[in-house]
Design a protein around this motif. Sequence first.
Motif, PDB file in Angstrom:
ATOM      1  N   TRP A  52      15.319  16.966   2.431  1.00  0.00           N
ATOM      2  CA  TRP A  52      14.351  16.782   1.348  1.00  0.00           C
ATOM      3  C   TRP A  52      12.957  17.172   1.817  1.00  0.00           C
ATOM      4  N   GLU A  53      12.206  17.832   0.959  1.00  0.00           N
ATOM      5  CA  GLU A  53      10.836  18.219   1.268  1.00  0.00           C
ATOM      6  C   GLU A  53       9.886  17.481   0.327  1.00  0.00           C
ATOM      7  N   PRO A  54       8.903  16.759   0.877  1.00  0.00           N
ATOM      8  CA  PRO A  54       7.973  16.032   0.004  1.00  0.00           C
ATOM      9  C   PRO A  54       7.037  16.982  -0.745  1.00  0.00           C
ATOM     10  N   LYS A  55       6.742  16.586  -1.968  1.00  0.00           N
ATOM     11  CA  LYS A  55       5.771  17.335  -2.786  1.00  0.00           C
ATOM     12  C   LYS A  55       4.385  16.781  -2.494  1.00  0.00           C
ATOM     13  N   PRO A  87      -3.006   6.852  13.450  1.00  0.00           N
ATOM     14  CA  PRO A  87      -2.615   8.260  13.606  1.00  0.00           C
ATOM     15  C   PRO A  87      -1.272   8.403  14.336  1.00  0.00           C
ATOM     16  N   GLY A  88      -0.419   9.267  13.802  1.00  0.00           N
ATOM     17  CA  GLY A  88       0.839   9.595  14.466  1.00  0.00           C
ATOM     18  C   GLY A  88       1.993   8.632  14.259  1.00  0.00           C
ATOM     19  N   VAL A  89       1.823   7.562  13.476  1.00  0.00           N
ATOM     20  CA  VAL A  89       2.933   6.615  13.297  1.00  0.00           C
ATOM     21  C   VAL A  89       4.020   7.231  12.420  1.00  0.00           C
ATOM     22  N   ILE A  90       5.237   6.784  12.664  1.00  0.00           N
ATOM     23  CA  ILE A  90       6.413   7.270  11.936  1.00  0.00           C
ATOM     24  C   ILE A  90       7.036   6.074  11.208  1.00  0.00           C
ATOM     25  N   THR A 129       0.852  -1.191   0.000  1.00  0.00           N
ATOM     26  CA  THR A 129       0.000   0.000   0.000  1.00  0.00           C
ATOM     27  C   THR A 129       0.890   1.244   0.000  1.00  0.00           C
ATOM     28  N   PHE A 130       0.322   2.362  -0.440  1.00  0.00           N
ATOM     29  CA  PHE A 130       1.074   3.611  -0.533  1.00  0.00           C
ATOM     30  C   PHE A 130       0.358   4.682   0.284  1.00  0.00           C
ATOM     31  N   HIS A 131       1.149   5.480   0.970  1.00  0.00           N
ATOM     32  CA  HIS A 131       0.585   6.442   1.923  1.00  0.00           C
ATOM     33  C   HIS A 131       1.169   7.829   1.690  1.00  0.00           C
ATOM     34  N   VAL A 132       0.278   8.820   1.537  1.00  0.00           N
ATOM     35  CA  VAL A 132       0.715  10.200   1.339  1.00  0.00           C
ATOM     36  C   VAL A 132       1.297  10.735   2.645  1.00  0.00           C
ATOM     37  N   PHE A 133       2.125  11.748   2.523  1.00  0.00           N
ATOM     38  CA  PHE A 133       2.732  12.344   3.698  1.00  0.00           C
ATOM     39  C   PHE A 133       1.656  13.070   4.512  1.00  0.00           C
ATOM     40  N   PRO A 134       1.782  13.041   5.825  1.00  0.00           N
ATOM     41  CA  PRO A 134       0.767  13.669   6.687  1.00  0.00           C
ATOM     42  C   PRO A 134       0.682  15.180   6.455  1.00  0.00           C
ATOM     43  N   THR A 135      -0.500  15.712   6.699  1.00  0.00           N
ATOM     44  CA  THR A 135      -0.692  17.164   6.584  1.00  0.00           C
ATOM     45  C   THR A 135      -0.182  17.878   7.836  1.00  0.00           C
ATOM     46  N   ASP A 136      -0.185  17.189   8.956  1.00  0.00           N
ATOM     47  CA  ASP A 136       0.342  17.755  10.202  1.00  0.00           C
ATOM     48  C   ASP A 136       1.855  17.961  10.018  1.00  0.00           C
ATOM     49  N   ASN A 189       4.319  18.707  11.996  1.00  0.00           N
ATOM     50  CA  ASN A 189       5.191  18.084  12.987  1.00  0.00           C
ATOM     51  C   ASN A 189       5.430  16.605  12.622  1.00  0.00           C
ATOM     52  N   ILE A 190       4.369  15.889  12.311  1.00  0.00           N
ATOM     53  CA  ILE A 190       4.495  14.469  11.959  1.00  0.00           C
ATOM     54  C   ILE A 190       5.178  14.315  10.593  1.00  0.00           C
ATOM     55  N   LYS A 191       4.833  15.222   9.664  1.00  0.00           N
ATOM     56  CA  LYS A 191       5.474  15.166   8.341  1.00  0.00           C
ATOM     57  C   LYS A 191       6.990  15.323   8.489  1.00  0.00           C
ATOM     58  N   ARG A 192       7.415  16.242   9.346  1.00  0.00           N
ATOM     59  CA  ARG A 192       8.850  16.464   9.570  1.00  0.00           C
ATOM     60  C   ARG A 192       9.506  15.214  10.163  1.00  0.00           C
ATOM     61  N   LYS A 193       8.805  14.530  11.071  1.00  0.00           N
ATOM     62  CA  LYS A 193       9.342  13.290  11.653  1.00  0.00           C
ATOM     63  C   LYS A 193       9.506  12.217  10.572  1.00  0.00           C
TER      64      LYS A 193
END
Length: 180
Positions: free
Chosen positions: A53-56, A82-85, A24-31, A33-37
């Motif tokens: 690197w910054e995700p598009k 929610p919140g997994v890294i 499965t494929f998962h988009v980067f979180p909108t939050d 703080n979590i996206k940065r993690k």
Amino acid sequence: MVKCCSAVGCASRCLPNSKLKGLTFHVFPTDENIKRKWVLAMKRRNVNAAGIWEPKKGDVLCSRHFKKTDFDRSAPNIKLKPGVIPSIFDSISRLQEHSYSVMDSPKKLKHKLDHVISELEDTKRILQNVLDREKRFQKSLRKTIRELKDECLISQETAKRLEAFCWDWCQESTEQDYIS
């Protein structure tokens, strides 16, 4: 457009049969703080000022980078809790980009080619030595059979059978050497 996993060295692509394979494929979180993690966990470098690197918008990570316990499988669609890294990344230290974009320099490719050619030449020499040894063995065997026959230790018929057997055996082993 086919989505590819953004993890360094991962060649996973979102294809129609991916889900059937359990990928499965998962988009980067909108939050943020979590996206940065997520980004820091990936350890992916970039040439921007911060070196991170910054995700598009369309960038994704595949399920191979998450533990099995990170998923919520209660709904029909598999989702991340929610919140997994993401925490599973292989060979990150030696790669800087996707494996399909990392190409060896011509000098390194030439070195690899020279190494393969050298190994091939060594293998040819070894094969020639084996074939020479085989011929010496055949000669020695025939001489031994002839001596046994001349000393009347074996009959003429037995000598013919041994020679025929040895000839067939030597032919088969030589053919097998060429096939292998």
